[in-house]
Design a protein around this motif. Structure first.
Motif, mmCIF file in Angstrom:
data_model
loop_
_atom_site.group_PDB
_atom_site.id
_atom_site.type_symbol
_atom_site.label_atom_id
_atom_site.label_comp_id
_atom_site.label_asym_id
_atom_site.label_seq_id
_atom_site.Cartn_x
_atom_site.Cartn_y
_atom_site.Cartn_z
ATOM 1 N N ALA A 290 -14.675 -27.523 31.655
ATOM 2 C CA ALA A 290 -13.749 -27.966 30.615
ATOM 3 C C ALA A 290 -12.403 -27.273 30.809
ATOM 4 O O ALA A 290 -12.328 -26.197 31.404
ATOM 5 N N GLU A 291 -11.347 -27.893 30.311
ATOM 6 C CA GLU A 291 -10.033 -27.247 30.335
ATOM 7 C C GLU A 291 -10.089 -26.013 29.429
ATOM 8 O O GLU A 291 -10.944 -25.908 28.561
ATOM 9 N N GLY B 36 -9.829 -23.518 26.484
ATOM 10 C CA GLY B 36 -9.798 -23.773 25.043
ATOM 11 C C GLY B 36 -10.533 -22.661 24.311
ATOM 12 O O GLY B 36 -10.858 -21.630 24.899
ATOM 13 N N ALA C 168 -11.508 -32.602 22.179
ATOM 14 C CA ALA C 168 -10.765 -31.623 22.969
ATOM 15 C C ALA C 168 -9.844 -30.803 22.058
ATOM 16 O O ALA C 168 -9.805 -29.569 22.132
ATOM 17 N N LYS D 6 -8.416 -27.189 23.162
ATOM 18 C CA LYS D 6 -7.806 -27.589 24.425
ATOM 19 C C LYS D 6 -6.359 -28.017 24.160
ATOM 20 O O LYS D 6 -5.968 -28.268 23.017
ATOM 21 N N GLU E 80 -2.922 -30.800 32.431
ATOM 22 C CA GLU E 80 -3.993 -30.117 31.690
ATOM 23 C C GLU E 80 -4.384 -30.900 30.434
ATOM 24 O O GLU E 80 -5.551 -30.929 30.050
ATOM 25 N N ALA F 9 -8.283 -32.999 29.832
ATOM 26 C CA ALA F 9 -9.150 -32.531 28.744
ATOM 27 C C ALA F 9 -9.814 -33.680 27.989
ATOM 28 O O ALA F 9 -10.708 -33.460 27.182
#
Lengths: 263, 441
Positions: free
Chosen positions: A201-202, A204, B322, B327, B370, B374
């Motif tokens: 996952a990005e 976070g 997200a 994110k 980015e 996500a």
């Protein structure tokens, strides 16, 4: 082997001059992922038990192209789609059932534009139909007194508007259906869609499956029912991360029905 | 015709002219987008517009803000009937010109306008409190700092001021009617101003009340004209575009993403056994199209209309898995960035001509990779939007640009794509092992 399954490939049947009623599209997860293979087997047990005349493509099956498309590689997606369509049309396939909502969505919605027109059903819809036709009887009993929550797969629910088929099946198990706080149109993704399954996952604050597990913890079910092999992975990981393996089990709809009918 | 009538006509014409000019700019900007056919299934589209836009069916998914919004929306639409009378009065120097022809129905109208105006006023006050005191979470994301926050507050404060002016005007008018002052005919019913403001005004002199009535009347109409011209600069433009935006929205299942036609042509050629592998590629018709979207001109006009329809409510971002887990992605920001960039491109075209390039693009200068990576494509954002905006389609078009134009992707994605290409599965398993599960019980 007591568990031996009756599975024909399209090629086998064709050689015998036969055609199945329906093609079972197994999908990559259902073919290769150890946990998802159990779902595949459970579904086939039900099909065998009911006596559904089905076949698989076997080694002729290939990725539908869904993760490629969602990652942005339209070229690879269409390559996959067109070669799959050649195979499917070659066997004159009319009806497809699959245990993966991503395959379901792609075959149903994105293949027609490329020349692949089939009646496509998610296994929850297919099993519901078998039930309505009186061919499949769900015994129940096994899960009496248990609480079951259904986690809606995005590509079955929001993407295709199917919220009831899985719930209608669960209803037959005589269990108590406990909805998660966010369900149906508001259902929270497990975090695997859109090719996320295949990458970290990005950055976070939290993993999405953990956020989803918190909904589960709040509803306090004994079982989380899923209808997607990727949701299965994410929810199982979530249960492990939260160290709830003893109190919360994750099963696919097909597994619950196979278990209930002692198949 | 008095000086005030002439002034009124000039103000009305100037406001109309300026608004038309800005409206044209927005239409021109939206038309920078690529073509997409959304003129099919008219009956279904009308039905959807009645349900979702006029009927506010998605707004009420959140009962509190939904109900307050309906109060403001109904109030806005109905009270604008009063504008007809105000305009006639303004041009011809009449006073409550519709009172006589409408008779007792006029009283019902004015009475309901008053109640609605009061509801609008209260709702806007609550909205202000929600934004600035209670600090509802979805209004606090990073894209909401600065101008978007000010914009929201300006809209609410102006609406409160306009409604107050309307009620004060009525209250002064009512007292003047009671005193039998010439020109102020007996007309209207004043359930709100009559009980809330009139007791305060009764001690004022007739001269002062005429002054209050006139100032309020002018404040209200000039305010409305200015507010109209504020719309094109503001997120509040949604009050116009919400309707066409719902009408032209996607009717297909949410899970159905577009198949790119340009790609289909090439792939079909590759599958065609008759195709000559040594043939020179056909001359492309017209300019070569980019795969996916790097800048706003690569999006469709509907995606650009989406951007102008967004009123930054943040229901999409609130539902986005997200965004909820910290994110960088926020679907609302995708829409706000698209609009900001489109405005910038529009200004560049006006200044330097259509071929000017400022070296910037939506992807990269506004929206970062980015953010795009996500997204889980779960459609929570499109489900949540009360006006059927589709941020997901923009995210997808930008991923297409990243992958197919720039070959840029996280390493794991590249691996996954290689696996599909080489062995027909996103993991590194051999296709010949696909049916092994049959005997693995």
């Amino acid at each position: 082997m007591s568990e031996s399954l009756q599975v024909n490939t399209m090629a086998d049947l064709m050689a015998q001059g036969k055609k199945p009623e329906v093609l079972f599209w197994v999908g990559c997860a259902g073919s290769f992922d150890d946990r998802a293979k159990k779902i595949t087997r459970a579904f086939v047990k039900i099909l065998n038990n009911v006596g559904v005349n089905f076949a698989i493509l076997g080694t002729e099956e290939s990725c539908t192209g869904d993760p490629a498309k969602r990652a942005g590689n339209e070229f690879l997606f269409q390559m996959q789609a067109m070669s799959n369509i050649q195979v499917l049309n070659g066997y004159e396939v009319k009806k497809i059932v699959t245990t993966c909502p991503h395959c379901f969505n792609t075959l149903k919605n994105e293949y027609p534009g490329l020349g692949g027109n089939y009646e496509v059903m998610h296994h929850s819809q297919f099993l519901q139909k078998l039930m309505e036709e009186g061919k499949l009887k769900i015994e129940g009993g096994e899960f009496k007194g248990k609480k079951i929550s259904f986690h809606d797969p995005c590509y079955l629910g929001r993407a295709n508007g199917e919220y009831e088929a899985p719930r209608n099946l669960l209803q037959e198990l005589d269990a108590e259906l406990v909805e998660l706080k966010r369900c149906k149109t508001q259902g929270l993704c497990c975090g695997a869609g859109g090719a996320q399954m295949f990458k970290e996952a990005e950055p976070g604050k939290k993993e999405i499956n953990i956020e989803r597990m918190e909904d589960v913890e709040e509803a306090k079910p004994d079982i989380v029912a899923v209808g997607c092999p990727f949701c299965m992975t994410m929810m199982t990981d979530g249960v492990k991360t939260k160290e709830k393996e003893d109190s919360i089990k994750v099963y696919d709809l097909a597994e619950l029905i196979a278990e209930s009918n002692k198949l | 015709m008095g000086i005030s009538n002439i002034f009124f006509i000039i103000a009305l014409a100037a406001a109309g002219f300026w608004f038309a000019k800005n409206l044209n700019k927005i239409i021109r900007n939206i038309n920078l987008g690529k073509d997409i056919d959304r003129g099919d299934s008219k009956a279904e589209r009308w039905k959807k517009m009645f349900m979702v836009a006029i009927g506010q069916s998605k707004m009420v998914k959140k009962p509190i803000s939904g109900a307050l919004h309906i109060a403001v929306y109904v109030g806005f639409v109905i009270i604008n009937i009063e504008m007809l009378e105000i305009v006639i009065d303004g041009i011809f120097g009449t006073h409550r010109v519709l009172a006589e022809p409408l008779g007792s129905f006029y009283n019902i109208l004015i009475g309901s306008f008053e109640i609605l105006a009061f509801l609008v006023l209260i709702s806007c006050l609550i909205f202000l409190i929600r934004r600035n005191v209670l600090k509802v979470k979805r209004f606090g994301f990073r894209e909401m700092l600065g101008w978007p926050k000010t914009d929201a507050n300006i809209i609410l404060i102006v609406e409160i001021m306009l409604m107050s002016a309307f009620l004060k005007m009525n209250a002064a008018d009512y007292v003047l009617q009671q005193r039998g002052v010439e020109h102020y005919i007996q007309a209207g019913a004043f359930p709100i101003s009559g009980s809330l403001i009139v007791p305060l005004y009764e001690s004022f002199s007739t001269g002062f009340l005429i002054f209050v009535e006139r100032v309020s009347w002018w404040f209200h109409i000039i305010g409305v004209l200015l507010f109209l011209n504020y719309l094109p600069y503001s997120k509040h433009f949604h009050i116009i575009l919400a309707f066409p935006n719902v009408f032209f929205s996607k009717l297909d299942p949410k899970g159905k993403f577009t198949n790119m036609e340009a790609v289909t042509k090439e792939v079909k050629l590759m599958f065609d056994p008759e195709a000559d592998p040594y043939a020179a590629p056909a001359e492309p018709e017209g300019p070569v199209e980019r795969f996916g979207a790097k800048d706003v001109q690569d999006l469709t006009w509907k995606q650009l209309m989406d951007a102008y329809s967004c009123t930054e409510c943040g229901r999409c971002t609130e539902q986005c898995p997200a965004a909820q887990t910290g994110k960088l992605l926020s679907p609302r920001k995708i829409m706000m960035d698209t609009r900001d960039r489109l405005e910038e491109v529009g200004k560049n075209i006006a200044k330097h001509g259509a071929d000017h390039s400022d070296g910037k693009s939506l992807l990269g200068d506004y929206i970062l990779e980015e953010e795009l990576w996500a997204c889980t494509t779960c459609n929570a954002c499109t489900e949540a939007c009360p006006v059927m905006i589709d941020p997901l389609s923009i995210i997808m078009d930008m991923r297409r640009s990243l992958i197919m134009e720039d070959s840029k992707a996280p390493a794991e994605i590249t691996n996954m794509l290689n696996n599909i290409e080489n062995n027909g599965a996103p993991w590194q398993f051999s296709q010949t092992d696909r049916a092994n599960w049959v005997n693995e019980g």
